[in-house]
Design an enzyme around this catalytic site. Structure first.
Site, PDB file in Angstrom:
ATOM      1  N   TYR A 164       0.852  -1.190   0.000  1.00 17.23           N
ATOM      2  CA  TYR A 164       0.000   0.000   0.000  1.00 17.23           C
ATOM      3  C   TYR A 164       0.887   1.239   0.000  1.00 17.23           C
ATOM      4  O   TYR A 164       1.872   1.298   0.739  1.00 17.23           O
ATOM      5  CB  TYR A 164      -0.893   0.011   1.240  1.00 17.23           C
ATOM      6  CG  TYR A 164      -1.775   1.233   1.374  1.00 17.23           C
ATOM      7  CD1 TYR A 164      -2.834   1.459   0.496  1.00 17.23           C
ATOM      8  CD2 TYR A 164      -1.549   2.167   2.381  1.00 17.23           C
ATOM      9  CE1 TYR A 164      -3.641   2.582   0.626  1.00 17.23           C
ATOM     10  CE2 TYR A 164      -2.356   3.292   2.517  1.00 17.23           C
ATOM     11  CZ  TYR A 164      -3.402   3.488   1.629  1.00 17.23           C
ATOM     12  OH  TYR A 164      -4.199   4.601   1.772  1.00 17.23           O
TER      13      TYR A 164
ATOM     14  N   ASP B  25       9.210   2.746   0.004  1.00 21.35           N
ATOM     15  CA  ASP B  25       8.176   3.394   0.793  1.00 21.35           C
ATOM     16  C   ASP B  25       8.359   2.920   2.242  1.00 21.35           C
ATOM     17  O   ASP B  25       7.957   1.818   2.599  1.00 21.35           O
ATOM     18  CB  ASP B  25       6.793   3.021   0.251  1.00 21.35           C
ATOM     19  CG  ASP B  25       5.670   3.726   1.010  1.00 21.35           C
ATOM     20  OD1 ASP B  25       5.951   4.292   2.096  1.00 21.35           O
ATOM     21  OD2 ASP B  25       4.523   3.705   0.529  1.00 21.35           O
TER      22      ASP B  25
ATOM     23  N   LYS C 145       4.236   8.950   9.095  1.00 21.88           N
ATOM     24  CA  LYS C 145       3.900   8.387  10.415  1.00 21.88           C
ATOM     25  C   LYS C 145       4.834   8.851  11.539  1.00 21.88           C
ATOM     26  O   LYS C 145       4.669   9.951  12.034  1.00 21.88           O
ATOM     27  CB  LYS C 145       3.785   6.864  10.293  1.00 21.88           C
ATOM     28  CG  LYS C 145       2.646   6.505   9.296  1.00 21.88           C
ATOM     29  CD  LYS C 145       2.153   5.090   9.326  1.00 21.88           C
ATOM     30  CE  LYS C 145       0.861   4.981   8.532  1.00 21.88           C
ATOM     31  NZ  LYS C 145       0.947   4.304   7.239  1.00 21.88           N
TER      32      LYS C 145
HETATM   33  C1  LIG Z   1       0.383   4.864   5.895  1.00 24.19           C
HETATM   34  C2  LIG Z   1       1.116   4.587   4.640  1.00 24.19           C
HETATM   35  C3  LIG Z   1       1.039   5.433   3.529  1.00 24.19           C
HETATM   36  C4  LIG Z   1       0.086   6.588   3.453  1.00 24.19           C
HETATM   37  O1  LIG Z   1       0.326   7.560   4.383  1.00 24.19           O
HETATM   38  P1  LIG Z   1      -0.892   8.566   4.779  1.00 24.19           P
HETATM   39  O2  LIG Z   1      -0.258   9.512   5.753  1.00 24.19           O
HETATM   40  O3  LIG Z   1      -1.946   7.699   5.361  1.00 24.19           O
HETATM   41  O4  LIG Z   1      -1.330   9.214   3.525  1.00 24.19           O
HETATM   42  C5  LIG Z   1       1.850   5.166   2.441  1.00 24.19           C
HETATM   43  N1  LIG Z   1       2.684   4.116   2.434  1.00 24.19           N
HETATM   44  C6  LIG Z   1       2.781   3.273   3.486  1.00 24.19           C
HETATM   45  C7  LIG Z   1       3.757   2.150   3.427  1.00 24.19           C
HETATM   46  C8  LIG Z   1       1.987   3.477   4.604  1.00 24.19           C
HETATM   47  O5  LIG Z   1       2.070   2.604   5.616  1.00 24.19           O
END
Ligand SMILES: *Cc1c(COP(=O)(O)O)cnc(C)c1O
Length: 420
Positions: A143, A237, A265
């Site tokens: 994701y 990511d 995060k």
């Molecule tokens: C949480 C997350 C996102 C998206 O971040 P948001 O602040 O919710 O837009 C993208 N990539 C990964 C791996 C994530 O865990």
């Protein structure tokens, strides 16, 4: 749960789309209705009816030090009194950038955004701008936020370009995103032999959004090899794994350096944030130096910068050693519990994030993840909830421990699992 929650849920559904501002919060996957939380402190959440829960969701991993960490709150309070947003350059942004670069030395230049989604979206844009190519590759079950090009899951063939997985994403846009199975070097090789014109490849080096599924070292090495060979930009990511699995994230653990890194995060200390960065050569394609446009009214927001600074200033390799020790102990005890019960369960864990999959062996890809017992998950989820343990309300998410989870909380969680 009591009538208070029923009432709150009814009212929310009449005001907010689906009653929530992010879909998993609605408890659709587990049944019942969401618990409305009103406060958090350390390892605990308290709901609107004053029930307390040990929190293993921790705002989806954003809270490495637990809720309402006193020093972070103090930093945010002080800043709030001095202004919450200026829309100008501030020294705070450089300070947080410096702290990030200390842990991620390969990030020469970075830019802050207000969410991980935005950071991913901008990283893909700069990759396309820097390479003057269109196509991108992602992996099944990973994701990367909710930008159009990345809401594409699985084409059925190995190297086929995908179809939209969310309505509202035009097929023309989805057709530029290829999807391959995670942890499969062979399909990577086949794909790259035919596709030498990718702008970028984006991957969660440790997948955490299908539950925790660590990338195999060979898979990530192959990814580095093929991207270098074909001139595609490799994007890690690390929105979840960054500052979660190690001080320098997954790239430090695997000793593999991507071209661009996405963070989010934890670096916002519980306030809205995202960041993307890499070599100056790539990042200088961004406006105002280059022709790739990217901006944000609240980007580098003072409250987020101060909260992030407060958290990162207390992190060190030693902090992670302690968290690892605690988490390893927890994992071992939990494994024992399932072994004693003779229940099919396998626990995947890296540092302080973990998932219990209700299947015989640890999954390595999304197909295997989907082959776990979701009914069992639902039973366990509600069983834990009744005993005052809050876990993410979906079988395919990571759970987290924080530095504020002590022996008491860990015993409470283990006791709850044991009793189910
Ligand atoms: C949480 C997350 C996102 C998206 O971040 P948001 O602040 O919710 O837009 C993208 N990539 C990964 C791996 C994530 O865990």
């Amino acid at each position: 749960m009591g009538s208070r929650m029923n009432k709150s849920w009814k009212e929310a559904q009449n005001r907010l789309a689906g009653g929530v501002n992010s879909p998993v919060r609605a408890f659709k996957a587990v049944g019942g209705h969401p618990i409305f939380m009103k406060s958090g402190k350390g390892a605990y959440l308290t709901d609107a009816a004053n029930h307390k829960y040990v929190d293993l969701c921790l705002s989806w991993g954003a809270l490495l030090l637990g809720h309402a960490d006193p020093a972070t709150i103090q930093a945010v309070k002080l800043q709030a009194e001095m202004g919450t947003s200026f829309g100008t350059a501030t020294e705070m942004e450089t300070t947080l950038a410096k702290q990030i670069q200390k842990a991620f030395p390969r990030i020469e230049r970075l830019r802050f955004t207000s969410s991980g989604t935005e950071a991913v979206m901008s990283a893909v844009r700069v990759a396309r701008g820097a390479t003057d190519r269109k196509k991108i590759l992602k992996f099944e079950g990973c994701y990367h936020g909710h930008a159009d090009s990345l809401l594409v899951k699985a084409g059925s063939g190995l190297a086929t370009f995908g179809s939209p997985d969310s309505s509202g994403v035009p097929a023309e846009i989805a057709s530029l995103t290829a999807v391959l199975p995670y942890n499969d070097e062979k399909s990577l090789e086949n794909f790259f032999k035919k596709n030498k014109d990718l702008a970028c490849v984006i991957v969660e080096p440790i997948a955490a959004n299908m539950g925790v599924v660590p990338g195999k070292k060979d898979f990530l090495s192959a990814l580095r090899y093929w991207t270098k060979k074909t001139g595609a930009i490799l994007i890690f990511d690390e929105v979840i794994s960054g500052f979660r699995v190690a001080y320098g994230g997954a790239q430090h653990l695997y000793k593999i350096t991507p071209d661009l890194t996405i963070l989010g995060k934890i670096i916002g200390g519980g306030l809205p944030v995202g960041a993307f960065g890499g070599s100056a050569k790539i990042m200088n394609h961004l406006s105002p130096l280059g022709s790739v446009y990217q901006a944000g009214t609240l980007s580098g927001n003072p409250l987020s910068m101060k909260a992030g600074e407060s958290v990162l200033s207390r992190l060190s390799p030693n902090f992670y050693n302690q968290l690892e020790k605690k988490s390893a102990h927890f994992e071992q005890k939990l494994k024992q519990i399932f072994a004693n019960k003779k229940k099919a369960a396998s626990i995947t864990r890296i540092g302080s994030m973990f998932t219990v999959f209700y299947r015989e062996s640890a999954p390595q890809n999304f197909t295997q993840v989907c082959d776990s017992d979701t009914n069992m998950f639902r039973r366990v989820f509600h069983g834990l909830l009744k005993k005052g343990i809050y876990t993410p309300p979906s079988a395919f998410e990571a759970s987290f421990l924080s530095s504020s989870h002590g022996q008491t909380e860990i015993l409470k969680v283990l006791g709850a699992f044991e009793a189910i």
